[in-house]
Design an enzyme around this catalytic site. Sequence first.
Site, mmCIF file in Angstrom:
data_model
loop_
_atom_site.group_PDB
_atom_site.id
_atom_site.type_symbol
_atom_site.label_atom_id
_atom_site.label_comp_id
_atom_site.label_asym_id
_atom_site.label_seq_id
_atom_site.Cartn_x
_atom_site.Cartn_y
_atom_site.Cartn_z
ATOM 1 N N GLY A 1 -2.688 -3.043 -1.863
ATOM 2 C CA GLY A 1 -2.114 -1.758 -2.280
ATOM 3 C C GLY A 1 -0.779 -1.844 -3.004
ATOM 4 N N ILE B 1 4.581 1.688 -1.381
ATOM 5 C CA ILE B 1 4.839 1.547 0.055
ATOM 6 C C ILE B 1 4.463 0.131 0.499
ATOM 7 C CG2 ILE B 1 4.125 2.335 2.347
ATOM 8 C CD1 ILE B 1 3.923 5.170 1.201
ATOM 9 N N GLN C 1 -5.339 -4.221 -7.845
ATOM 10 C CA GLN C 1 -6.569 -3.459 -8.116
ATOM 11 C C GLN C 1 -7.370 -4.023 -9.279
ATOM 12 O OE1 GLN C 1 -5.829 0.719 -8.768
ATOM 13 N NE2 GLN C 1 -7.944 1.151 -9.330
ATOM 14 N N VAL D 1 -11.251 -2.178 -4.173
ATOM 15 C CA VAL D 1 -11.861 -1.939 -2.851
ATOM 16 C C VAL D 1 -13.216 -1.235 -2.910
ATOM 17 C CG1 VAL D 1 -9.651 -1.951 -1.606
ATOM 18 C CG2 VAL D 1 -10.589 0.235 -2.457
ATOM 19 N N ALA E 1 -7.765 9.955 -5.230
ATOM 20 C CA ALA E 1 -8.726 11.010 -5.560
ATOM 21 C C ALA E 1 -8.532 11.321 -7.039
ATOM 22 C CB ALA E 1 -8.481 12.261 -4.718
ATOM 23 N N TYR F 1 -2.988 19.079 -1.791
ATOM 24 C CA TYR F 1 -3.401 17.789 -1.230
ATOM 25 C C TYR F 1 -4.926 17.767 -1.052
ATOM 26 C CZ TYR F 1 -2.669 13.314 1.132
ATOM 27 O OH TYR F 1 -2.679 11.978 1.468
ATOM 28 N N LYS G 1 -7.861 11.581 4.574
ATOM 29 C CA LYS G 1 -6.904 11.021 5.546
ATOM 30 C C LYS G 1 -7.315 11.357 6.977
ATOM 31 C CE LYS G 1 -3.852 9.040 2.764
ATOM 32 N NZ LYS G 1 -3.912 7.572 2.560
HETATM 33 P P1 NAD Z 1 0.939 3.402 -4.977
HETATM 34 O O1 NAD Z 1 0.384 4.038 -6.206
HETATM 35 O O2 NAD Z 1 2.068 2.497 -5.144
HETATM 36 O O3 NAD Z 1 -0.211 2.661 -4.171
HETATM 37 C C1 NAD Z 1 -1.556 3.071 -4.186
HETATM 38 C C2 NAD Z 1 -2.362 1.815 -4.386
HETATM 39 O O4 NAD Z 1 -3.754 2.078 -4.313
HETATM 40 C C3 NAD Z 1 -2.094 1.167 -5.747
HETATM 41 O O5 NAD Z 1 -1.643 -0.153 -5.559
HETATM 42 C C4 NAD Z 1 -3.465 1.169 -6.417
HETATM 43 O O6 NAD Z 1 -3.671 0.034 -7.226
HETATM 44 C C5 NAD Z 1 -4.352 1.162 -5.182
HETATM 45 N N1 NAD Z 1 -5.744 1.536 -5.469
HETATM 46 C C6 NAD Z 1 -6.242 2.723 -5.896
HETATM 47 N N2 NAD Z 1 -7.564 2.623 -6.084
HETATM 48 C C7 NAD Z 1 -7.919 1.345 -5.757
HETATM 49 C C8 NAD Z 1 -9.123 0.609 -5.757
HETATM 50 N N3 NAD Z 1 -10.296 1.158 -6.155
HETATM 51 N N4 NAD Z 1 -9.101 -0.684 -5.350
HETATM 52 C C9 NAD Z 1 -7.941 -1.263 -4.964
HETATM 53 N N5 NAD Z 1 -6.774 -0.633 -4.944
HETATM 54 C C10 NAD Z 1 -6.761 0.656 -5.349
HETATM 55 O O7 NAD Z 1 1.294 4.638 -4.005
HETATM 56 P P2 NAD Z 1 1.730 4.663 -2.471
HETATM 57 O O8 NAD Z 1 2.357 5.991 -2.291
HETATM 58 O O9 NAD Z 1 2.470 3.439 -2.117
HETATM 59 O O10 NAD Z 1 0.335 4.689 -1.710
HETATM 60 C C11 NAD Z 1 -0.017 3.773 -0.682
HETATM 61 C C12 NAD Z 1 -0.671 4.496 0.491
HETATM 62 O O11 NAD Z 1 0.317 5.306 1.124
HETATM 63 C C13 NAD Z 1 -1.805 5.425 0.120
HETATM 64 O O12 NAD Z 1 -2.814 5.347 1.095
HETATM 65 C C14 NAD Z 1 -1.156 6.785 0.172
HETATM 66 O O13 NAD Z 1 -2.109 7.795 0.431
HETATM 67 C C15 NAD Z 1 -0.235 6.582 1.338
HETATM 68 N N6 NAD Z 1 0.863 7.543 1.492
HETATM 69 C C16 NAD Z 1 1.708 7.817 0.446
HETATM 70 C C17 NAD Z 1 2.750 8.709 0.618
HETATM 71 C C18 NAD Z 1 3.685 9.063 -0.506
HETATM 72 O O14 NAD Z 1 4.304 10.127 -0.460
HETATM 73 N N7 NAD Z 1 3.849 8.210 -1.507
HETATM 74 C C19 NAD Z 1 2.947 9.317 1.875
HETATM 75 C C20 NAD Z 1 2.081 9.007 2.928
HETATM 76 C C21 NAD Z 1 1.034 8.120 2.725
HETATM 77 O O1 0WE Z 2 -1.491 10.188 -0.306
HETATM 78 C C1 0WE Z 2 -0.722 10.476 -1.189
HETATM 79 C C2 0WE Z 2 -1.083 10.186 -2.628
HETATM 80 C C3 0WE Z 2 -2.455 10.693 -2.901
HETATM 81 C C4 0WE Z 2 -2.966 10.594 -4.310
HETATM 82 C C5 0WE Z 2 -2.230 10.935 -5.430
HETATM 83 C C6 0WE Z 2 -2.819 10.870 -6.682
HETATM 84 C C7 0WE Z 2 -2.085 11.285 -7.932
HETATM 85 C C8 0WE Z 2 -2.667 10.676 -9.173
HETATM 86 C C9 0WE Z 2 -4.299 10.237 -4.474
HETATM 87 N N1 0WE Z 2 -4.877 10.197 -5.682
HETATM 88 C C10 0WE Z 2 -4.165 10.513 -6.770
HETATM 89 N N2 0WE Z 2 -4.813 10.493 -7.984
HETATM 90 C C11 0WE Z 2 -4.162 10.643 -9.161
HETATM 91 O O2 0WE Z 2 -4.806 10.678 -10.220
HETATM 92 N N3 0WE Z 2 0.454 11.107 -0.850
HETATM 93 C C12 0WE Z 2 0.705 11.422 0.529
HETATM 94 C C13 0WE Z 2 1.443 11.573 -1.851
HETATM 95 C C14 0WE Z 2 1.089 12.984 -2.196
HETATM 96 O O3 0WE Z 2 0.133 13.269 -3.090
HETATM 97 C C15 0WE Z 2 0.009 14.634 -3.162
HETATM 98 C C16 0WE Z 2 0.914 15.229 -2.268
HETATM 99 C C17 0WE Z 2 1.605 14.172 -1.631
HETATM 100 C C18 0WE Z 2 2.645 14.313 -0.573
HETATM 101 C C19 0WE Z 2 -0.847 15.418 -3.928
HETATM 102 C C20 0WE Z 2 -0.787 16.816 -3.824
HETATM 103 C C21 0WE Z 2 0.106 17.404 -2.934
HETATM 104 C C22 0WE Z 2 0.959 16.631 -2.150
#
Ligand code: NAD
Ligand code: 0WE
Length: 264
Positions: free
Chosen positions: A13, A20, A40, A65, A95, A157, A164
């Site tokens: 990831g 993160i 990825q 994945v 998504a 969301y 989730k």
């Molecule tokens: P990020 O974009 O840095 O990481 C998301 C990762 O998912 C990327 O490295 C991307 O390459 C990978 N990914 C997506 N589709 C994939 C696939 N088909 N195969 C392999 N990898 C794939 O963003 P992030 O915020 O660090 O997200 C990491 C996790 O943390 C996610 O599960 C996200 O839902 C969760 N999260 C994020 C937040 C936030 O506010 N940023 C808060 C809570 C939870």
């Molecule tokens: O889990 C997440 C990220 C989720 C995410 C975000 C994207 C944006 C770009 C998943 N898929 C996509 N696909 C894209 O094309 N978070 C917790 C961060 C997040 O995402 C949101 C949030 C928060 C918080 C989306 C809508 C509303 C709130």
Amino acid sequence: MKLLENKNVLIVGVANKHSIASGIAASMSEQGANLAITYQNERFKNKVETLAKKWGSDICLPCDVTRDDQINKVFSELKKNWEGVDCIVHAVGYAPSNELDGNFVDVTTREGFKIAHEISSYSFIALAKAGKETMKGRKGSLITLSYLGSQKTLPNYNIMGLAKASLEASVRFLAVSLGEDGHRVNAISAGPIKTLAASGVKNFRKMLSYNASRSPLLKNVSIEEVGNAATFLASDLASGITGETLYVDAGFNITAMGPLEEIK
Ligand code: NAD
Ligand code: 0WE
């Protein structure tokens, strides 16, 4: 002694230094872990390889994945480098962007549901399945990343909230399934953080200030703080914790009103 000395950790990831997963990698490497990092696809290869070197890792492998062949290849490569795997970090969520902008009923589609659940939830089970053999006899730790949208609604969301919720349920079922081998399975539910995934989200800055102003600690959390919680869950200090979702969100989830709301 460092918390993760001699532990072999697979991190899935990392997209860039803001991920993160990068906060987790930095904290775990600081605590003595040996890391393997996946990316990825080719688009992320160079950046992730550079980051991996910074964390003292020269195991950098492709892993989409949605592809069982790539997931299995990761573990067969790890077997060549390591005696076994002690920890798997899953920090993947996705998504299609049209699912995350607008009224839930209006924007949600069968295809979007399928993609969100496959990438954001099933992939954690897929990693557990493929990695089980390499964790044998090692009392492993599996860690995934979740968000409060699994429990409570918020605008946009949408389908990710369902994915989730599914992910957190799978943490509990995996904890029972892998408990007989001594492995632990936990989620960290992080507060909002400005990452690549978040950069595609409308008004994300407003969400950050909303959360900061209503959380007990009156701040947003950093990838370093999430990383340190992951290090704890991966360490033997957490040997009694499994099936849990640990909130690392400055306490936002416990409030019904923010601490600064005036009652007149
Ligand atoms: P990020 O974009 O840095 O990481 C998301 C990762 O998912 C990327 O490295 C991307 O390459 C990978 N990914 C997506 N589709 C994939 C696939 N088909 N195969 C392999 N990898 C794939 O963003 P992030 O915020 O660090 O997200 C990491 C996790 O943390 C996610 O599960 C996200 O839902 C969760 N999260 C994020 C937040 C936030 O506010 N940023 C808060 C809570 C939870
Ligand atoms: O889990 C997440 C990220 C989720 C995410 C975000 C994207 C944006 C770009 C998943 N898929 C996509 N696909 C894209 O094309 N978070 C917790 C961060 C997040 O995402 C949101 C949030 C928060 C918080 C989306 C809508 C509303 C709130």
